[in-house]
Design a protein around this motif. Structure first.
Motif, short mmCIF file in Angstrom:
data_model
loop_
_atom_site.label_atom_id
_atom_site.label_comp_id
_atom_site.label_asym_id
_atom_site.label_seq_id
_atom_site.Cartn_x
_atom_site.Cartn_y
_atom_site.Cartn_z
N GLU A 65 -1.11 -10.27 2.46
CA GLU A 65 -0.14 -10.32 2.82
C GLU A 65 0.88 -9.77 2.05
OE1 GLU A 65 0.30 -13.72 5.28
OE2 GLU A 65 2.89 -13.00 6.42
N ALA A 66 0.95 -10.51 0.64
CA ALA A 66 1.99 -10.63 0.11
C ALA A 66 2.16 -9.10 -1.09
CB ALA A 66 1.28 -11.74 -1.20
N ARG A 67 0.85 -8.05 -0.78
CA ARG A 67 1.13 -7.04 -1.36
C ARG A 67 0.79 -5.60 -0.59
NH1 ARG A 67 -2.60 -5.28 -4.66
NH2 ARG A 67 -4.07 -7.21 -3.97
N PHE A 68 0.16 -5.93 0.51
CA PHE A 68 0.10 -5.02 1.67
C PHE A 68 1.56 -4.93 3.10
CE2 PHE A 68 -4.63 -4.33 0.05
CZ PHE A 68 -4.01 -3.99 -0.77
N THR A 69 1.67 -3.94 3.14
CA THR A 69 2.16 -4.10 4.66
C THR A 69 2.26 -2.79 5.33
OG1 THR A 69 5.01 -3.96 3.59
CG2 THR A 69 4.69 -3.46 5.02
N ILE A 70 1.60 -3.51 6.89
CA ILE A 70 0.81 -1.87 7.55
C ILE A 70 1.98 -1.72 8.70
CG2 ILE A 70 0.16 -3.75 8.92
CD1 ILE A 70 -2.48 -2.07 9.67
N SER A 71 2.04 -1.09 9.32
CA SER A 71 2.85 -0.25 9.87
C SER A 71 2.65 0.83 10.91
CB SER A 71 4.13 0.70 9.01
OG SER A 71 4.09 1.21 8.81
N ARG A 72 3.10 1.53 11.94
CA ARG A 72 2.89 2.67 12.93
C ARG A 72 3.85 3.03 13.36
NH1 ARG A 72 -0.77 -0.24 17.15
NH2 ARG A 72 -1.23 2.32 18.07
N ASP A 73 3.84 4.58 13.71
CA ASP A 73 4.74 5.30 14.02
C ASP A 73 4.18 5.45 15.56
OD1 ASP A 73 6.42 7.07 15.47
OD2 ASP A 73 7.31 7.77 12.99
N ASN A 74 4.34 5.06 16.34
CA ASN A 74 3.35 5.77 18.19
C ASN A 74 4.33 7.31 18.07
OD1 ASN A 74 1.51 3.76 18.14
ND2 ASN A 74 2.89 2.63 19.81
N ALA A 75 4.82 7.67 17.60
CA ALA A 75 5.64 8.63 18.15
C ALA A 75 5.19 10.12 17.83
CB ALA A 75 7.32 9.36 17.78
N LYS A 76 4.30 9.22 16.27
CA LYS A 76 3.51 10.28 15.42
C LYS A 76 1.74 10.34 15.28
CE LYS A 76 7.14 11.60 11.77
NZ LYS A 76 8.01 11.18 10.84
N THR A 78 0.15 7.54 13.94
CA THR A 78 0.34 6.97 12.92
C THR A 78 0.43 5.91 12.19
OG1 THR A 78 2.04 7.56 11.75
CG2 THR A 78 0.52 9.69 11.40
N VAL A 79 -0.56 5.25 11.77
CA VAL A 79 -0.50 3.61 11.43
C VAL A 79 -0.93 4.05 9.61
CG1 VAL A 79 -1.99 1.66 10.73
CG2 VAL A 79 -1.27 3.05 13.21
N ASP A 80 0.34 3.21 8.52
CA ASP A 80 0.18 3.16 7.59
C ASP A 80 -0.57 2.01 7.31
OD1 ASP A 80 2.83 5.94 7.02
OD2 ASP A 80 0.58 5.98 7.56
N LEU A 81 -0.72 2.14 5.46
CA LEU A 81 -0.92 0.87 4.54
C LEU A 81 -0.48 1.09 3.34
CD1 LEU A 81 -2.39 -1.99 4.53
CD2 LEU A 81 -4.31 -0.54 3.79
N GLN A 82 1.01 0.08 3.21
CA GLN A 82 1.08 0.55 1.73
C GLN A 82 0.59 -1.09 0.60
OE1 GLN A 82 3.76 2.46 0.93
NE2 GLN A 82 4.09 1.54 -0.86
N MET A 83 0.73 -0.15 0.23
CA MET A 83 -0.18 -0.85 -1.20
C MET A 83 0.65 -1.09 -2.03
SD MET A 83 -3.92 -0.66 -0.52
CE MET A 83 -4.31 1.31 -0.74
N ILE A 84 1.60 -2.07 -3.21
CA ILE A 84 1.58 -2.06 -4.51
C ILE A 84 1.21 -3.13 -5.19
CG2 ILE A 84 4.36 -1.64 -2.81
CD1 ILE A 84 5.08 -4.76 -3.52
N ASN A 85 1.28 -2.77 -6.81
CA ASN A 85 1.05 -3.86 -7.35
C ASN A 85 -0.77 -3.44 -7.35
OD1 ASN A 85 0.35 -4.66 -9.53
ND2 ASN A 85 1.36 -6.96 -9.02
N LEU A 86 -1.39 -1.94 -7.43
CA LEU A 86 -2.90 -2.73 -7.17
C LEU A 86 -3.87 -2.44 -8.35
CD1 LEU A 86 -2.96 0.62 -4.86
CD2 LEU A 86 -4.12 -1.14 -3.98
N GLN A 87 -4.47 -3.68 -7.70
CA GLN A 87 -5.13 -3.65 -9.13
C GLN A 87 -6.81 -3.29 -9.18
OE1 GLN A 87 -4.12 -5.55 -11.88
NE2 GLN A 87 -2.53 -5.40 -10.81
N SER A 88 -7.38 -3.31 -9.83
CA SER A 88 -9.32 -3.03 -9.66
C SER A 88 -9.78 -3.80 -9.06
CB SER A 88 -10.17 -2.98 -10.80
OG SER A 88 -9.74 -4.91 -11.75
#
Length: 125
Positions: A65-76, A78-88
């Protein structure tokens, strides 16, 4: 029948951001809840995040929850997963998955019928 196609393999450095994409086709994709799972070497597949069919509600693990964001665009479709500050420890194969139209997205893999091919994400430190 829903077919899910994911974006390709990614190699990033610790601290980088990354956006994974999942494109659906076939049966109306917009009527399915969609989730992202990941599986690291030697570990079980684990739930990361989910979004309802309309995109109005999202679900995350506490760690995502702190670093990832899921979103979707039904017109396209698509479902995306945005991830920040990735770690090993984020290194894993990431899978998108769609269910058969449940009321609420499941957090277990058994709740999903259709799966993408997987995207290897490698985070180097």
């Amino acid at each position: 029948q829903v077919r899910l196609v994911q974006s390709g393999e990614q190699l990033v450095q610790a601290g980088d951001s990354l956006r994974l994409s999942c494109t659906g086709s076939g049966r109306p994709f917009s009527s399915s809840n969609v989730a992202w799972f990941r599986q690291a070497v030697g570990k079980e597949r684990e739930f990361v995040a989910a979004v309802t069919w309309g995109g109005e509600t999202t679900y995350y693990t506490d760690s995502a929850e702190a670093r990832f964001t899921i979103s979707r665009d039904n017109a396209k479709n698509t479902v995306d997963l945005q991830m920040i500050n990735l770690q090993s420890e984020d290194t894993a194969i990431y899978y998108c998955a769609a269910d058969g139209g449940a009321l609420v997205p499941a957090r277990g893999a058994r709740g999903y019928v259709y799966w993408g091919q997987g995207t290897q994400v490698t985070v180097s430190s």
